[in-house]
Motif scaffolding. Structure first.
Motif: not given
Ligand code: NAD
Ligand code: FES
Length: 283
Positions: A19, A26, A53-54, A59-60
């Motif tokens: 991550k 993201a 992704y978030d 984060y990716v």
């Protein structure tokens, strides 16, 4: 600017999840897109399909297999280490519509890029039938995650240690021969698998989408490195894809171009494993 690794672990032997803190990527990422990263200033650029992704936490997630020098070097990094460049999202997003029944096929590390698609098709209200395969049960990734977003999940292993003993294509063929009205098949994995899936779906005339993984350099359509042939036309996977209609893809060209730098790759791995930076005359 550098990009911090916030989490990193080995999911199964040689396949790692990472991550990366990259809030802008993201925020903009969509299923089917990829990033290009460079570990340090002298590193090579490698493309990796976004596995998750978030946007809220910024984060990716990328999932990669140790194959060449760069992926081995990437695997040696740990949480809190930093990556020099992390560019994306690149490529066209997948077209995720409500079609009815969709079959999602992931082979090996290709299960990673199929996961965000399964999630998105499921969210759109499709009946999602997933088929995931690996050489052996200890190499199978994201089984629980795929089950959560699938109406039906089939597992295959080449050696029969879990699920159906055989290739993903065996199950895809059985599904096509069943009463199910399948609107689309999406397949991601090694090129030989994607070509085989295209061969199985062809007589059934079912739309089949594959995500191509040629060598990439700039990722912006300028260098021509990711050239592929689709329906007799030259396309650049980084800007025209990475997804294409499998019926028209020249898989032989894709596979021969992927092998172009095999001896240089072997030499780079050899030097990396001997702890040599690559600039000495030790060979
Ligand atoms: P693998 O060799 O373990 O194969 C995974 C599964 O694909 C097998 O279990 C089998 O079910 C199926 N398969 C393999 N050969 C087949 C054949 N001849 N006919 C029918 N089905 C077959 O896969 P791996 O080691 O994880 O693959 C790594 C390769 O996948 C690398 O070359 C990598 O670059 C590529 N890859 C591609 C993408 C993409 O975007 N297309 C994504 C991730 C990885
Ligand atoms: Fe350069 Fe696609 S990576 S044109």
């Amino acid at each position: 600017m550098t990009f911090k690794i916030v989490e990193k672990y080995e999911m199964v032997p040689t396949i790692h999840l990472m991550k990366i803190n990259a809030p802008d990527v993201a925020k903009a990422a969509k299923p089917g897109q990829f990033i290009i990263l460079r570990i340090d200033e002298t590193g090579e650029r490698i493309p990796l399909t976004i596995a998750d992704y978030d946007a809220k936490d910024g984060y990716v997630t990328i999932i990669f297999q140790e194959m060449g020098k760069t992926t081995k070097q990437l695997a040696s990094l740990t949480a809190a280490d930093k990556i020099q460049d992390f560019v994306g999202p690149l490529g066209k997003p997948s077209e995720i519509e409500n079609l009815g029944t969709v079959v999602l096929v992931g082979g090996g590390v290709g299960v990673a890029p199929i996961y965000p698609q399964a999630k998105a098709y499921h969210k759109k209200g499709n009946e999602v039938i997933s088929v995931i395969g690996a050489r052996s049960s200890n190499l199978l990734i994201l089984e629980d995650e795929m089950r959560d977003v699938s109406d039906e999940l089939y597992i295959t292993t080449d050696d029969g240690t879990k699920g159906h003993h055989g290739f993903v294509t065996d199950v895809v063929k059985q599904l096509l021969e069943s009463e199910k009205d399948i609107a689309r098949v999406v397949a991601i994995g090694p090129p030989v698998m994607m070509r085989a899936v295209a061969g199985v779906t062809k007589p059934f005339d079912v739309e089949t989408i594959v995500s191509l993984n040629p060598i990439m350099i700039d990722g912006t359509g300028m260098c021509g490195g990711c050239r592929v042939s689709v329906g007799g036309k030259t396309m650049f996977a980084c800007v025209d894809g990475p997804e294409f209609d499998a019926r028209f893809v020249d898989f032989d060209l894709l596979m021969s171009r992927l092998g172009l730098y095999r001896s240089e790759e072997a030499e780079a791995i050899d030097k990396y494993e001997r702890g040599c930076g690559g600039n000495c005359k030790c060979r």
